[in-house]
Design an enzyme around this catalytic site. Structure first.
Site, PDB file in Angstrom:
ATOM      1  N   SER A 119       0.827  -1.209   0.000  1.00 35.90           N
ATOM      2  CA  SER A 119       0.000   0.000   0.000  1.00 35.90           C
ATOM      3  C   SER A 119       0.859   1.255   0.000  1.00 35.90           C
ATOM      4  O   SER A 119       0.362   2.334  -0.288  1.00 35.90           O
ATOM      5  CB  SER A 119      -0.926   0.003   1.211  1.00 35.90           C
ATOM      6  OG  SER A 119      -0.176  -0.020   2.394  1.00 35.90           O
ATOM      7  N   HIS A 140      -2.487  -2.611  -6.371  1.00 36.43           N
ATOM      8  CA  HIS A 140      -2.912  -2.417  -4.981  1.00 36.43           C
ATOM      9  C   HIS A 140      -4.430  -2.571  -4.861  1.00 36.43           C
ATOM     10  O   HIS A 140      -5.184  -1.782  -5.436  1.00 36.43           O
ATOM     11  CB  HIS A 140      -2.459  -1.027  -4.501  1.00 36.43           C
ATOM     12  CG  HIS A 140      -2.807  -0.752  -3.083  1.00 36.43           C
ATOM     13  ND1 HIS A 140      -3.134   0.492  -2.624  1.00 36.43           N
ATOM     14  CD2 HIS A 140      -2.909  -1.579  -2.009  1.00 36.43           C
ATOM     15  CE1 HIS A 140      -3.407   0.429  -1.332  1.00 36.43           C
ATOM     16  NE2 HIS A 140      -3.280  -0.820  -0.945  1.00 36.43           N
ATOM     17  N   GLU A 152      -5.249   0.141  -7.697  1.00 34.17           N
ATOM     18  CA  GLU A 152      -4.262   1.107  -8.163  1.00 34.17           C
ATOM     19  C   GLU A 152      -3.172   0.334  -8.900  1.00 34.17           C
ATOM     20  O   GLU A 152      -2.578  -0.593  -8.334  1.00 34.17           O
ATOM     21  CB  GLU A 152      -3.646   1.867  -6.980  1.00 34.17           C
ATOM     22  CG  GLU A 152      -4.625   2.809  -6.293  1.00 34.17           C
ATOM     23  CD  GLU A 152      -4.059   3.439  -5.030  1.00 34.17           C
ATOM     24  OE1 GLU A 152      -4.265   4.638  -4.842  1.00 34.17           O
ATOM     25  OE2 GLU A 152      -3.421   2.729  -4.214  1.00 34.17           O
ATOM     26  N   ASN A 190      -4.044   6.049  -0.275  1.00 30.96           N
ATOM     27  CA  ASN A 190      -3.487   6.207   1.074  1.00 30.96           C
ATOM     28  C   ASN A 190      -2.881   7.582   1.307  1.00 30.96           C
ATOM     29  O   ASN A 190      -2.833   8.055   2.447  1.00 30.96           O
ATOM     30  CB  ASN A 190      -2.468   5.106   1.376  1.00 30.96           C
ATOM     31  CG  ASN A 190      -3.176   3.831   1.802  1.00 30.96           C
ATOM     32  OD1 ASN A 190      -4.324   3.873   2.244  1.00 30.96           O
ATOM     33  ND2 ASN A 190      -2.515   2.709   1.665  1.00 30.96           N
TER      34      ASN A 190
HETATM   35  N1  CAA Z   1     -16.254 -12.086  -0.465  1.00 30.57           N
HETATM   36  C1  CAA Z   1     -17.388 -11.905  -1.152  1.00 30.57           C
HETATM   37  N2  CAA Z   1     -18.332 -11.011  -0.786  1.00 30.57           N
HETATM   38  C2  CAA Z   1     -18.092 -10.295   0.336  1.00 30.57           C
HETATM   39  C3  CAA Z   1     -16.909 -10.427   1.094  1.00 30.57           C
HETATM   40  C4  CAA Z   1     -15.959 -11.380   0.649  1.00 30.57           C
HETATM   41  N3  CAA Z   1     -14.815 -11.573   1.300  1.00 30.57           N
HETATM   42  N4  CAA Z   1     -16.970  -9.543   2.144  1.00 30.57           N
HETATM   43  C5  CAA Z   1     -18.143  -8.894   2.039  1.00 30.57           C
HETATM   44  N5  CAA Z   1     -18.808  -9.353   0.955  1.00 30.57           N
HETATM   45  C6  CAA Z   1     -20.108  -8.913   0.445  1.00 30.57           C
HETATM   46  C7  CAA Z   1     -21.215  -9.237   1.421  1.00 30.57           C
HETATM   47  O1  CAA Z   1     -21.620 -10.582   1.283  1.00 30.57           O
HETATM   48  C8  CAA Z   1     -22.305  -8.253   1.007  1.00 30.57           C
HETATM   49  O2  CAA Z   1     -22.988  -8.744  -0.136  1.00 30.57           O
HETATM   50  P1  CAA Z   1     -24.540  -8.319  -0.412  1.00 30.57           P
HETATM   51  O3  CAA Z   1     -24.554  -6.817  -0.510  1.00 30.57           O
HETATM   52  O4  CAA Z   1     -24.860  -8.994  -1.698  1.00 30.57           O
HETATM   53  O5  CAA Z   1     -25.286  -8.836   0.761  1.00 30.57           O
HETATM   54  C9  CAA Z   1     -21.496  -7.031   0.573  1.00 30.57           C
HETATM   55  O6  CAA Z   1     -20.145  -7.480   0.352  1.00 30.57           O
HETATM   56  C10 CAA Z   1     -21.494  -5.996   1.644  1.00 30.57           C
HETATM   57  O7  CAA Z   1     -21.082  -6.585   2.876  1.00 30.57           O
HETATM   58  P2  CAA Z   1     -21.922  -6.531   4.216  1.00 30.57           P
HETATM   59  O8  CAA Z   1     -23.382  -6.649   3.955  1.00 30.57           O
HETATM   60  O9  CAA Z   1     -21.309  -7.516   5.165  1.00 30.57           O
HETATM   61  O10 CAA Z   1     -21.625  -5.133   4.883  1.00 30.57           O
HETATM   62  P3  CAA Z   1     -21.775  -3.661   4.333  1.00 30.57           P
HETATM   63  O11 CAA Z   1     -22.909  -3.460   3.420  1.00 30.57           O
HETATM   64  O12 CAA Z   1     -21.693  -2.846   5.562  1.00 30.57           O
HETATM   65  O13 CAA Z   1     -20.449  -3.421   3.481  1.00 30.57           O
HETATM   66  C11 CAA Z   1     -18.148  -2.974   3.275  1.00 30.57           C
HETATM   67  C12 CAA Z   1     -19.193  -3.784   3.994  1.00 30.57           C
HETATM   68  C13 CAA Z   1     -18.124  -3.299   1.786  1.00 30.57           C
HETATM   69  C14 CAA Z   1     -16.812  -3.369   3.906  1.00 30.57           C
HETATM   70  C15 CAA Z   1     -18.461  -1.442   3.475  1.00 30.57           C
HETATM   71  O14 CAA Z   1     -18.685  -1.163   4.823  1.00 30.57           O
HETATM   72  C16 CAA Z   1     -17.361  -0.555   2.978  1.00 30.57           C
HETATM   73  O15 CAA Z   1     -17.272  -0.266   1.800  1.00 30.57           O
HETATM   74  N6  CAA Z   1     -16.486  -0.067   3.905  1.00 30.57           N
HETATM   75  C17 CAA Z   1     -15.336   0.740   3.573  1.00 30.57           C
HETATM   76  C18 CAA Z   1     -14.205  -0.170   3.182  1.00 30.57           C
HETATM   77  C19 CAA Z   1     -13.009   0.590   2.727  1.00 30.57           C
HETATM   78  O16 CAA Z   1     -12.932   1.810   2.750  1.00 30.57           O
HETATM   79  N7  CAA Z   1     -12.001  -0.174   2.302  1.00 30.57           N
HETATM   80  C20 CAA Z   1     -10.762   0.380   1.877  1.00 30.57           C
HETATM   81  C21 CAA Z   1      -9.842   0.478   3.024  1.00 30.57           C
HETATM   82  S1  CAA Z   1      -8.292   1.129   2.588  1.00 30.57           S
HETATM   83  C22 CAA Z   1      -7.423  -0.202   2.072  1.00 30.57           C
HETATM   84  O17 CAA Z   1      -7.846  -1.326   2.090  1.00 30.57           O
HETATM   85  C23 CAA Z   1      -6.101   0.097   1.495  1.00 30.57           C
HETATM   86  C24 CAA Z   1      -4.955   0.179   2.338  1.00 30.57           C
HETATM   87  O18 CAA Z   1      -3.891   0.085   1.788  1.00 30.57           O
HETATM   88  C25 CAA Z   1      -4.969   0.441   3.770  1.00 30.57           C
END
Ligand code: CAA
Length: 283
Positions: A119, A140, A152, A190
């Site tokens: 990242s 990424h 990315e 990031n």
């Molecule tokens: N495989 C397949 N599907 C998955 C999954 C996985 N591992 N994890 C979650 N899902 C699916 C769920 O089954 C769900 O599907 P449906 O909508 O069809 O029911 C969908 O994804 C959404 O999940 P949830 O219902 O459990 O929960 P939610 O609606 O609250 O969404 C989330 C969860 C997608 C994580 C959402 O909260 C979100 O977008 N959060 C922000 C995440 C974010 O910002 N990520 C980036 C972080 S920065 C980073 O990663 C980079 C770095 O370098 C630090």
């Protein structure tokens, strides 16, 4: 260049999610861990995700079985020998990556690409310890990798245009939207996200508002899916600390200096959701 077989190094949160994504997209996928216990844990997480997708009607049982058959776990880097592309998603530690890249370089066929899911670490340096720096770049993913649409693509000064184009097409074949970033610490996301997360921690340290109110404010006031503390726990406090340190190291901009609380939580093993405790409890 046609990509048929993909290797993923590391089956943790990110590596497992990336391997799951590649197998779901139809690629023969090999994922490697350092010991059987970590491999079993990572594969179990992927299998659980497929069970949930079947129960939600997003995959048929037949599709899940076919996808499962495309995913192979291994402890041996030699099993990457016939991969066209390998994505490393090991711990964010440069020494670790600098050991891994020459080993991959020796194992892979000359045409194969080596990509890093880092990242914020320097990908140019990873390419420089191989004999194929033109075939090294960043790819990424975001957590959860199977769900988040962005990747990315990170071009170093040595990455060829052909590699960038192949990687972009590969990302599209995974159902992702690629954006192109230069190899500068933090890339796009990031560079913008880390100061926001660190500012939330500083607000808490300074007693400006409570954890819950800060999370609620950003969810309901800005429409973010998660507040900063929920997101910090979700991404991992260790991962956030490494990213902040890497960007701070490059620019010496105080915006990226890790707040004392973050460092102390990581030193105490409070990594967030994955360790059961972070800003919230998950026991
Ligand atoms: N495989 C397949 N599907 C998955 C999954 C996985 N591992 N994890 C979650 N899902 C699916 C769920 O089954 C769900 O599907 P449906 O909508 O069809 O029911 C969908 O994804 C959404 O999940 P949830 O219902 O459990 O929960 P939610 O609606 O609250 O969404 C989330 C969860 C997608 C994580 C959402 O909260 C979100 O977008 N959060 C922000 C995440 C974010 O910002 N990520 C980036 C972080 S920065 C980073 O990663 C980079 C770095 O370098 C630090």
């Amino acid at each position: 260049m046609a990509i048929r077989k993909v290797g993923v190094v590391g089956c943790g949160l990110m590596g497992g999610g990336i391997a799951q994504t590649c197998a779901q997209a139809g690629y023969e996928t090999v994922v490697r861990e350092v010991n059987q216990q970590l491999l079993d844990k990572g594969l179990a997480r992927i299998h659980d995700a497929w069970k949930i997708m079947v129960s939600k009607g997003k995959l048929t049982q037949g599709q899940a079985d076919e996808t499962l058959a495309r995913l192979h776990g291994t402890l041996d880097i030699a099993d990457f020998a016939d991969c066209d592309l390998v994505i490393e998603a090991v711990i964010e530690n440069m020494e670790e990556k600098l050991r891994l890249f020459p080993a991959l370089d020796k194992t892979l066929k000359p045409h194969a690409l080596i990509l890093s899911n880092t990242s914020s670490l320097n990908i140019t340096q990873m390419g420089a310890v191989t004999k194929r720096p033109d075939k090294v770049c960043g790819l990424h993913f975001f957590n959860p990798a199977p769900v988040m649409k962005l990747v990315e693509v990170v071009k170093t000064i040595s990455t060829s245009e052909e590699t960038v184009e192949t990687v972009k097409q590969f990302a599209i074949s995974l159902g992702k939207t690629p954006v192109l970033a230069k190899d500068t610490a933090g890339f796009i996301v990031n560079f913008l996200l880390i100061p926001y997360l660190l500012a939330a921690i500083r607000m808490l340290e300074n007693g400006m508002a409570s954890r819950d109110d800060i999370d609620t404010a950003m969810k309901l006031g800005c429409g973010y899916p998660m507040g900063p503390f929920t997101l910090l726990d979700y991404v991992g406090l260790d991962t956030t600390l490494w990213a902040a340190e890497a960007i701070y190291d490059e620019y010496k901009d105080p915006l990226y200096a890790p707040p004392p609380l973050l460092r102390r939580m990581v030193l105490s093993g409070m990594y967030g959701k994955k360790s059961g405790k972070g800003f919230y409890d998950y026991q």
